[in-house]
Design a protein around this motif. Structure first.
Motif, mmCIF file in Angstrom:
data_model
loop_
_atom_site.group_PDB
_atom_site.id
_atom_site.type_symbol
_atom_site.label_atom_id
_atom_site.label_comp_id
_atom_site.label_asym_id
_atom_site.label_seq_id
_atom_site.Cartn_x
_atom_site.Cartn_y
_atom_site.Cartn_z
ATOM 1 N N ARG A 14 0.830 -1.199 0.000
ATOM 2 C CA ARG A 14 0.000 0.000 0.000
ATOM 3 C C ARG A 14 0.863 1.247 0.000
ATOM 4 N NH1 ARG A 14 -2.746 -2.651 4.060
ATOM 5 N NH2 ARG A 14 -2.118 -1.069 5.578
ATOM 6 N N SER A 18 0.869 4.088 -2.737
ATOM 7 C CA SER A 18 0.668 5.484 -2.327
ATOM 8 C C SER A 18 1.746 6.368 -2.902
ATOM 9 C CB SER A 18 0.672 5.576 -0.799
ATOM 10 O OG SER A 18 0.660 6.914 -0.392
ATOM 11 N N CYS A 143 -3.737 12.654 10.098
ATOM 12 C CA CYS A 143 -4.066 11.756 8.993
ATOM 13 C C CYS A 143 -5.312 12.247 8.256
ATOM 14 C CB CYS A 143 -4.298 10.333 9.519
ATOM 15 S SG CYS A 143 -4.609 9.148 8.194
ATOM 16 N N ASN A 145 -5.448 11.374 4.879
ATOM 17 C CA ASN A 145 -5.330 10.520 3.696
ATOM 18 C C ASN A 145 -4.871 11.292 2.467
ATOM 19 O OD1 ASN A 145 -5.619 7.822 4.340
ATOM 20 N ND2 ASN A 145 -7.841 8.023 4.559
ATOM 21 N N PHE A 146 -4.239 12.430 2.716
ATOM 22 C CA PHE A 146 -3.598 13.146 1.616
ATOM 23 C C PHE A 146 -2.153 13.456 2.000
ATOM 24 C CE2 PHE A 146 -2.243 16.758 -0.847
ATOM 25 C CZ PHE A 146 -2.459 16.260 -2.118
ATOM 26 N N THR A 149 -1.244 9.587 5.212
ATOM 27 C CA THR A 149 -2.192 8.535 4.850
ATOM 28 C C THR A 149 -2.219 7.434 5.902
ATOM 29 O OG1 THR A 149 -0.556 7.215 3.650
ATOM 30 C CG2 THR A 149 -1.664 8.975 2.418
ATOM 31 N N LYS A 150 -3.236 6.582 5.799
ATOM 32 C CA LYS A 150 -3.296 5.411 6.681
ATOM 33 C C LYS A 150 -2.082 4.512 6.461
ATOM 34 C CE LYS A 150 -7.517 4.196 5.461
ATOM 35 N NZ LYS A 150 -8.781 3.417 5.412
ATOM 36 N N GLU A 151 -1.603 4.481 5.208
ATOM 37 C CA GLU A 151 -0.408 3.687 4.926
ATOM 38 C C GLU A 151 0.806 4.216 5.693
ATOM 39 O OE1 GLU A 151 -2.522 4.722 2.703
ATOM 40 O OE2 GLU A 151 -3.271 2.911 1.690
ATOM 41 N N ASP A 152 0.897 5.536 5.825
ATOM 42 C CA ASP A 152 1.982 6.125 6.605
ATOM 43 C C ASP A 152 1.889 5.697 8.067
ATOM 44 O OD1 ASP A 152 3.114 7.616 4.460
ATOM 45 O OD2 ASP A 152 1.557 9.141 4.705
#
Length: 989
Positions: A14, A18, A143, A145-146, A149-152
Motif C-alpha cells: 500500500r 501510495s 491523517c 489521507n492526503f 495517509t493510513k499507509e503512513d
C-alpha cells in the motif's frame, strides 16, 4: 474504531502504491491534479476542531508572551480559517476519528481531547520505542489521507519491520525554534518570499508561519570585555552597536509575521531557554492535547530531548518549509536502545558522562538514527544531566538522544515554574497514551534496532580534544596524550612539532609583568555553552573549585582570557545566592553576557602581547571550554588545541595554566603557605555539590527570570521599526541584503539538471565539517569578504563576525570555504581557503576561483571523503556553495541534515560506492566531470545509481542521494523555496 492488523508486506504494498499516486500527482501534466496538490499541500490538520492554528505559550500569566513580542500572539487570520474550512471539505476526514477520546481531570471535567493510541488495540504499539510513539501520534492526528495517509500510519506502527527498509514518512512538528544566526536568513528568506509572491501577482500575506515559531537572539554577543564587573553591560552595548540593523530586522519580523516570538538579546542561550521556558512537553491547543515536538535551525535543538520532547536540528530552508505548513519528509529511523545502570562515582561529572557516551555512540554508528535511553540508571540522572547528554546528539551523530518523560521530568517542570495543573495534565496525557515511564512499576522493554549498555560507575573524569568532540582523553592519560599529539603527524590527534622545538618557551611582557607561553599553555578558559550552563551541578561545582583555590591562595594567570557566559539569568541567581560568584570573579570568571560566546567562536580578541607571543613563536596554544564543539579554527584562530571539559575542569586547567599536566601526580600551583596544591585539594565531592544545589536552586528564580524575559530590555525596547508587512530593502546595507534566489523565477519548474564538463572546485578528504564550509567566526582581514566590506565603506574594526552578517548573501558567498584550516588536496599540503583554478593553474581564493568559473560558463563540483557536512553551521553550508555555482558534491558519506540541505538548494549529492573514493579511483580533481540525469524527474528514483564520466576516460558509478520523492520534487523545482512559492500561489486560499 480503526484496527491496524495488516501484514507488513501488504502495508508496504500500500505504501508503494501510495508513493506512485503521489508521484503521479506531482508529475502529471494534468492541471487539475497539480492544482489539487498545490491547494492542499500547506494545510494544517483537515479537522478545524482537531488542530486549530492558535496556541498559547503556557497556561499561567507569567509565562505568556506579550503582544509586543509575539505579534497577534498565536492567532490565525480569517483567510487561514477559511482555507482550513475549505481543506476540510476537500480532504477526507481523519481516518482515526474513532479513537478521539476525552482526557478526564481527577476532580471532574476534562483536560481536552486526544487521539488515544491504546484504543487501536494493536500489540505492536506496546513494543515501539517511546520516541517512535511520538511520530505515530503525529501521523494519526494529522491523517487526512492526503498529506498523511493510513499507509503512513501503518509504516510507523510496523516500525520493527519497516525501519530497516529506509521507508519514508511525513512528519509535522508542533513548532519551530530559531536562533539569530540561523534565524536572520530564515526571516530574510520569508521576507524575500513575500516579495516574490507579490511580483508574481499573488497574496504576499500567504507567507506566514502556520505553527508557533520561537526565535532566541543568543549568537551575537562576543567576549570583547572579560575579567570585569562591567563586562555584561559593556559587551551588550558593543553587541547592539554591531547588530542594531539585524536586531531591528528581527524586531520587524516579530511584528510583520504572525505566530512568531522573538526573545531579545541578553536573555540566554536558545536551548537553555527552550528547556527552562519554551518547552511544553504536551500542547493543549484549544482543547486538543498532543505531544510537543520541535525542529530547530541549530543542531543542538536536541537538548530538549532530555525533557522528553522530540526535537532535532534541521536546515534553515527545511525549517522555513515547516513554518509554512509543509510536512517534513523523513526516513523512518532505527532506534538504538542505550541502557544505563549504576551510579556515577564521586568526583565524576555529567560532562565526563556525555563525553564517554559520545565516544561510545560514535564508535557504534548512529548517524540518521534515534538513540533512546532507558534502564535503572536513569533514576540517578537529573534532568539537567539528561539534557547535557541530549545536547550532544550531533557530536555522536544521532538525530535524537531521547529521554522519555518520567517522574524526574515532572519534578523539573515544577522546579522551572510550570504550574501544578499543567504538570498534572502532562502526566495524565502521557500515562493515558503510554508515553510515560514509571520506574516504580515493572518495565516492559521496548524493541530497539540495536543495543548499548553503560554502567555509570565505569565513567571516569575526562576531556575531549584537541580537535574533535569524540576524541575523549581520560584525565589520568592527558599528559601522555598531549605529548603524543606534539609528536604525531598533523591530523586530528597531531601537530608534528619537532622534538627539538617541543620545549620552546615564548617570553613576553603582559601589562608590564613578565609572562611566558609554551606548547599547551592555556590562553582561553571559558565556562560557556548550554551543554553545561544549564546544569546547576557542574556550574556550582566550578564555583566550589574557584572557592577552594582562592582559600588556598591559587590565582589564574592574568594573560589567560577567562569568561563565564550563562545560558539564562537563572544561573546568575543561584551563583549569587550560593555566594560562589565572588570566588569565580576572583579567578577572572566574571559573567560576560548571556549567549553562546566562545562555544561558537565569539571569543573576542586575545591581548596583543599574547597574540604576538603565539604567532611569532609558532606556539600550539590551548583553549579549554565547557562547550560542545572544538573543531579546528572554531574557538579562536590562534588556539590550535581546543579541549572540551566540564566547568569545574575549565577552572582547574585555568589555574594550572597548561594542558600539559598530570593532575594525579603534578601540583596545580603553590599555595599561600608555600606548599604544593594538587587537583584533589580543590576538587569538590558529590555531596558538597548536591548540598549547594539543594540550597541555591529555587523555583522562584525561574519564575522571576522568565517574567522579565518577555519584557525585553531598554536597548531592545528602544529599537524603532516600520510597521510594513513587506520589508524595505536597503541596497547599501552590509547586514541585510535581498538574496537573488527568486529574481528570475516564473511559474514553470525548471526541471532536473545534470552536470556537464564540470571542473572540481575543491578536493577534500574525510570529516569536512560545516564549520569548514560555512562562513563562521571572525572575518579575516585579507579575505574576499573583507575586501567587499571595505569597498562598501565598512571599517575593519566594524567587520563583526560572519554569523552576524548571515542576512547578507554577498558577504556569505565570499565567506564560503573561507576557513583558515581548510585542507584542499588540490593545494598539495598547503592549508587555507584557496584552490587551484584548473584551466590556468592559478592559486586563488575559493570565491575568486568560483566566480571565474561562473563567468566563463563552467559548472563546478566538489569531491569529498566520509562524513561530509558534519557540524552545526547549517543553512549557509548549502546556500553558499549554490551561490558559488557548485552543482554537485560527490562524497563517501554525508551528514544527514547537510545532505538534505544540499538538495533543498538544488545541489546534487552523490555517494561513491562502498570501498571507493577519489583516491582509490585515481581521481586527482584535475579532471572534468559529467553527470547525466534524466530530463524528466519522474524517471529519477530515490537512491538510484548514475555513471559519472570524466574527460580522462575514467568513469565510475555513484548513488544519487535523493532519498525521498519529496526531495525529488524539490529538485524538480530548483529547490525547496521555489517549490513552496509555486505551491502557495496555486493554492486557492
Amino acid at each position: 474504531m480503526y484496527s491496524t492488523t495488516a501484514s507488513s508486506s501488504s502495508a508496504l504494498l500500500r505504501a508503494s502504491s501510495s508513493r506512485l499516486r503521489f508521484s503521479k500527482i506531482l508529475y502529471s501534466p494534468s492541471p487539475s491534479s497539480i492544482n489539487l496538490v498545490r491547494s492542499l499541500s500547506f494545510s494544517r490538520s483537515p479537522l478545524a476542531a482537531f488542530g486549530p492554528l492558535r496556541a498559547s505559550v503556557h497556561d499561567s500569566d507569567w509565562r505568556r508572551s506579550p503582544v509586543s513580542l509575539r505579534a497577534q500572539n498565536r492567532t490565525s487570520s480569517p483567510a487561514l480559517e477559511s482555507f482550513g474550512r475549505k481543506i476540510s471539505t476537500m480532504a477526507s476526514e481523519n481516518a482515526f476519528k474513532g479513537i478521539l477520546t476525552s482526557l478526564k481531570k481527577p476532580g471532574g471535567g476534562e483536560f481536552g481531547k486526544y487521539f488515544r493510541l491504546p484504543a487501536l488495540n494493536d500489540p505492536r504499539i506496546d513494543k515501539l520505542p517511546y520516541s517512535i510513539r511520538i511520530l505515530l501520534e503525529s501521523a494519526i492526528r494529522n491523517c487526512d489521507n492526503f498529506q498523511v495517509t493510513k499507509e503512513d500510519v501503518e509504516k510507523i506502527i510496523d516500525w520493527e519491520n519497516t525501519s530497516p527498509k529506509q521507508v519514508e514518512i511525513p512528519f509535522k512538528p508542533a513548532r519551530v525554534l530559531l536562533q539569530d544566526f540561523t534565524g536572520v536568513p530564515a526571516v530574510v528568506d520569508l521576507a524575500c518570499m513575500r516579495d516574490a509572491m507579490n511580483k508574481l501577482g499573488s497574496d504576499s500575506n500567504k507567507i506566514n508561519p502556520l505553527v508557533p515559531v520561537d526565535l532566541v537572539i543568543d549568537h551575537s554577543v562576543q567576549v570583547d570585555v572579560a575579567r570585569s564587573e562591567n563586562a555584561v553591560q559593556a559587551n551588550m552595548e558593543l553587541e547592539f552597536q554591531r547588530n542594531k540593523e539585524r536586531f531591528g530586522f528581527l524586531k520587524w519580523g516579530s511584528n510583520a509575521f504572525k505566530n512568531m516570538l522573538v526573545v531579545p538579546p541578553g536573555s540566554g542561550i536558545v536551548h537553555q531557554v527552550n528547556l527552562e521556558y519554551l518547552g511544553r512537553v504536551v500542547f493543549n491547543t484549544d482543547g486538543m492535547l498532543y505531544p510537543d515536538s520541535v525542529v530547530g535551525t541549530d543542531s543542538h535543538t536536541t537538548m530538549i530531548d532530555g525533557l522528553g520532547v522530540a526535537g532535532w536540528g534541521v536546515g534553515g530552508i527545511e525549517a522555513e518549509a515547516a513554518m509554512l505548513g509543509q510536512p517534513m519528509s523523513m526516513v523512518l529511523p532505527g532506534v538504538v536502545g542505550f541502557k544505563l545502570s549504576g551510579k556515577l562515582r564521586n568526583g565524576v561529572t555529567a560532562t565526563d558522562l556525555v563525553l564517554t557516551v559520545t565516544q561510545m555512540l560514535r564508535k557504534h554508528g548512529v548517524v540518521g538514527k534515534f538513540v533512546e535511553f532507558y534502564g535503572e540508571g536513569m533514576g540517578e540522572l537529573s534532568l539537567a544531566d539528561r539534557a547535557t547528554i541530549a545536547n550532544m546528539s550531533p557530536e555522536y551523530g544521532a538525530t535524537m538522544g531521547f529521554f522519555p518523560v518520567d517522574h524526574v521530568t515532572l519534578q523539573y517542570l515544577k522546579l522551572t515554574g510550570r504550574s501544578e495543573e499543567t504538570v498534572s495534565m502532562i502526566e495524565a496525557y502521557l500515562r493515558a497514551n503510554k508515553m510515560f515511564v514509571d520506574y516504580n512499576e515493572p518495565q516492559k522493554e521496548s524493541v530497539y534496532s540495536s543495543y548499548l549498555e553503560l554502567d555509570l560507575a565505569d565513567v571516569e573524569p575526562c576531556i575531549s580534544g584537541p580537535k574533535r568532540p569524540h576524541d575523549r582523553v581520560s584525565l589520568k592519560d592527558m599528559k601522555a596524550d598531549w605529548q603524543s599529539c606534539l609528536d604525531n603527524k598533523v591530523g586530528f590527534k597531531g601537530f608534528a612539532v619537532p622534538k627539538e622545538s617541543q620545549g620552546k618557551v615564548a617570553k613576553f611582557s603582559f601589562n608590564g609583568q613578565p609572562a611566558e607561553l609554551k606548547h599547551g599553555s592555556v590562553v582561553i578558559a571559558a565556562i560557556t555553552s548550554c551543554t553545561n550552563t544549564s546544569n546547576p551541578s557542574v556550574m556550582l561545582g566550578a564555583g566550589l573549585v574557584a572557592k577552594k583555590a582562592c582559600q588556598l591562595g591559587l590565582q589564574v594567570k592574568p594573560w589567560i582570557k577567562t569568561s563565564l557566559a550563562p545560558g539564562s539569568g537563572v544561573v546568575t541567581k543561584y551563583l549569587l545566592k550560593s555566594g560562589l560568584q565572588e570566588y569565580l570573579n576572583e579567578q577572572g570568571f566574571h559573567i560576560v553576557g548571556y549567549g553562546c560566546t566562545t562555544c561558537i567562536g565569539n571569543s573576542g580578541d586575545l591581548n596583543e602581547s599574547v597574540t604576538s607571543a603565539i604567532s611569532e613563536n609558532d606556539i600550539i596554544a590551548a583553549a579549554v571550554l565547557s562547550g560542545n564543539r572544538n573543531f579546528e579554527g572554531r574557538v579562536h584562530p590562534l588556539t590550535r588545541a581546543n579541549y572540551l571539559a566540564s566547568p569545574p575542569l575549565v577552572v582547574a586547567y585555568a589555574l594550572a595554566g597548561t594542558v600539559d599536566i598530570d593532575f594525579e601526580k603534578e601540583p596545580i600551583g603553590t599555595g599561600k603557605d608555600g606548599k604544593s596544591v594538587f587537583f584533589k585539594d580543590i576538587w569538590p565531592s558529590n555531596e558538597e555539590i548536591a548540598e549547594v544545589v539543594q540550597s541555591s536552586v529555587l523555583p522562584d528564580m525561574f519564575k522571576s527570570t522568565y517574567e522579565a524575559i518577555t519584557k525585553g530590555n531598554p536597548m531592545w525596547n528602544q529599537l524603532s521599526v516600520p510597521a510594513n508587512t513587506l520589508y524595505s530593502w536597503d541596497s547599501k546595507s552590509t547586514y541585510i541584503h535581498e538574496p537573488p534566489y527568486f529574481k528570475k523565477m516564473n511559474m514553470d519548474p525548471p526541471g532536473p539538471h545534470g552536470v556537464k564538463d564540470a571542473y572540481c572546485l575543491l578536493n577534500f578528504g574525510d570529516s569536512i565539517t560545516t564549520d569548514h564550509i560555512s562562513p563562521a567566526g571572525s572575518i579575516h582581514k585579507d579575505s574576499p569578504a573583507a575586501k567587499y566590506l571595505l569597498e562598501h565603506g565598512v571599517d575593519r574594526k566594524d567587520f563583526n563576525s560572519y554569523g552576524s552578517r548571515r542576512g547578507n548573501d554577498e558577504v556569505m558567498a565570499r565567506g564560503t570555504f573561507a576557513n583558515i584550516r581548510l585542507v584542499n588536496k588540490l593545494l598539495k599540503g598547503e592549508v587555507g581557503p584557496r584552490t587551484i583554478h584548473i584551466p590556468t593553474g592559478e592559486k586563488l581564493n575559493v570565491f575568486d576561483a568560483a566566480m571565474r568559473y561562473k563567468a566563463d560558463g563552467h559548472n563546478t563540483i566538489v569531491l569529498a571523503g566520509a562524513e561530509y557536512g558534519s557540524g552545526s553551521s547549517r543553512d549557509w553550508a548549502a546556500k553558499g556553495p549554490m551561490l558559488l555555482g557548485v552543482k554537485a558534491v560527490i562524497a563517501k558519506s554525508f551528514e544527514r541534515i547537510h545532505r538534505s540541505n544540499l538538495v533543498g538548494m538544488g545541489i546534487i549529492p552523490l555517494c561513491f560506492k562502498p570501498g571507493e573514493d577519489a583516491e582509490t579511483l585515481g581521481l586527482t580533481g584535475h579532471e572534468r566531470y559529467t553527470i547525466d540525469l534524466p530530463s524528466s524527474v519522474s524517471e529519477i528514483r530515490p537512491g538510484q545509481d548514475v555513471i559519472v564520466v570524466t574527460d580522462t576516460g575514467k568513469s565510475f558509478t555513484c548513488t544519487v542521494r535523493f532519498d525521498t520523492e519529496v526531495e525529488l520534487a524539490y529538485f524538480n523545482h530548483g529547490g525547496i523555496l521555489p517549490f513552496v512559492i509555486r505551491n502557495l500561489i496555486n493554492s486557492k486560499q
